[in-house]
Design a protein around this motif. Structure first.
Motif, PDB file in Angstrom:
ATOM      1  N   ALA A  22     -30.239 -52.110 -45.253  1.00 47.80           N
ATOM      2  CA  ALA A  22     -30.172 -50.645 -45.362  1.00 47.80           C
ATOM      3  C   ALA A  22     -30.750 -49.976 -44.115  1.00 47.80           C
ATOM      4  O   ALA A  22     -30.282 -48.913 -43.699  1.00 47.80           O
ATOM      5  CB  ALA A  22     -30.920 -50.177 -46.606  1.00 47.80           C
ATOM      6  N   GLU A  23     -31.751 -50.581 -43.488  1.00 50.50           N
ATOM      7  CA  GLU A  23     -32.413 -50.018 -42.308  1.00 50.50           C
ATOM      8  C   GLU A  23     -31.613 -50.266 -41.027  1.00 50.50           C
ATOM      9  O   GLU A  23     -31.661 -49.470 -40.088  1.00 50.50           O
ATOM     10  CB  GLU A  23     -33.810 -50.623 -42.173  1.00 50.50           C
ATOM     11  N   LEU A  24     -30.876 -51.352 -40.965  1.00 53.04           N
ATOM     12  CA  LEU A  24     -30.169 -51.756 -39.750  1.00 53.04           C
ATOM     13  C   LEU A  24     -29.283 -50.660 -39.156  1.00 53.04           C
ATOM     14  O   LEU A  24     -29.350 -50.417 -37.947  1.00 53.04           O
ATOM     15  CB  LEU A  24     -29.365 -53.028 -40.011  1.00 53.04           C
ATOM     16  N   PRO A  25     -28.473 -49.956 -39.924  1.00 55.24           N
ATOM     17  CA  PRO A  25     -27.658 -48.898 -39.318  1.00 55.24           C
ATOM     18  C   PRO A  25     -28.492 -47.793 -38.662  1.00 55.24           C
ATOM     19  O   PRO A  25     -28.061 -47.177 -37.694  1.00 55.24           O
ATOM     20  CB  PRO A  25     -26.851 -48.337 -40.488  1.00 55.24           C
ATOM     21  N   LYS A  26     -29.710 -47.568 -39.159  1.00 54.08           N
ATOM     22  CA  LYS A  26     -30.574 -46.523 -38.608  1.00 54.08           C
ATOM     23  C   LYS A  26     -31.179 -46.921 -37.269  1.00 54.08           C
ATOM     24  O   LYS A  26     -31.446 -46.065 -36.430  1.00 54.08           O
ATOM     25  CB  LYS A  26     -31.705 -46.204 -39.588  1.00 54.08           C
ATOM     26  N   ILE A  27     -31.434 -48.217 -37.059  1.00 54.82           N
ATOM     27  CA  ILE A  27     -32.112 -48.666 -35.838  1.00 54.82           C
ATOM     28  C   ILE A  27     -31.182 -49.347 -34.842  1.00 54.82           C
ATOM     29  O   ILE A  27     -31.602 -49.709 -33.748  1.00 54.82           O
ATOM     30  CB  ILE A  27     -33.279 -49.624 -36.178  1.00 54.82           C
ATOM     31  N   ARG A  28     -29.937 -49.516 -35.196  1.00 50.04           N
ATOM     32  CA  ARG A  28     -28.967 -50.245 -34.372  1.00 50.04           C
ATOM     33  C   ARG A  28     -28.946 -49.759 -32.930  1.00 50.04           C
ATOM     34  O   ARG A  28     -28.993 -50.554 -31.998  1.00 50.04           O
ATOM     35  CB  ARG A  28     -27.580 -50.103 -35.006  1.00 50.04           C
ATOM     36  N   ALA A  29     -28.906 -48.457 -32.704  1.00 53.87           N
ATOM     37  CA  ALA A  29     -28.806 -47.906 -31.352  1.00 53.87           C
ATOM     38  C   ALA A  29     -30.062 -48.163 -30.532  1.00 53.87           C
ATOM     39  O   ALA A  29     -30.006 -48.159 -29.297  1.00 53.87           O
ATOM     40  CB  ALA A  29     -28.523 -46.410 -31.419  1.00 53.87           C
ATOM     41  N   GLU A  30     -31.195 -48.401 -31.170  1.00 49.07           N
ATOM     42  CA  GLU A  30     -32.455 -48.626 -30.466  1.00 49.07           C
ATOM     43  C   GLU A  30     -32.633 -50.074 -30.015  1.00 49.07           C
ATOM     44  O   GLU A  30     -33.515 -50.366 -29.205  1.00 49.07           O
ATOM     45  CB  GLU A  30     -33.626 -48.251 -31.367  1.00 49.07           C
TER      46      GLU A  30
END
Length: 53
Positions: A22-30
């Motif tokens: 669930a967190e991966l899409p939120k931090i992908r760009a970082e």
């Protein structure tokens, strides 16, 4: 990893990656490109015994 729950059960760990997924899409760009490629490869999170997501 702080987003994966690991609980010892008899002879091994029960792993629950749902919070991580669930967190991966939120931090992908970082993430650095190599880490992003690895993390976003659906095969790397195919953990035996983990609940289906």
């Amino acid at each position: 990893m702080k987003h994966v729950t690991a609980v010892w059960q008899d002879h091994g760990f029960f792993l629950d990656p749902r919070a991580y997924l669930a967190e991966l899409p939120k931090i992908r760009a970082e993430l650095p490109s190599g880490a992003r490629d690895f993390a976003c490869d659906h095969g790397h999170d195919d953990i035996p015994g983990a609940p289906a997501v």
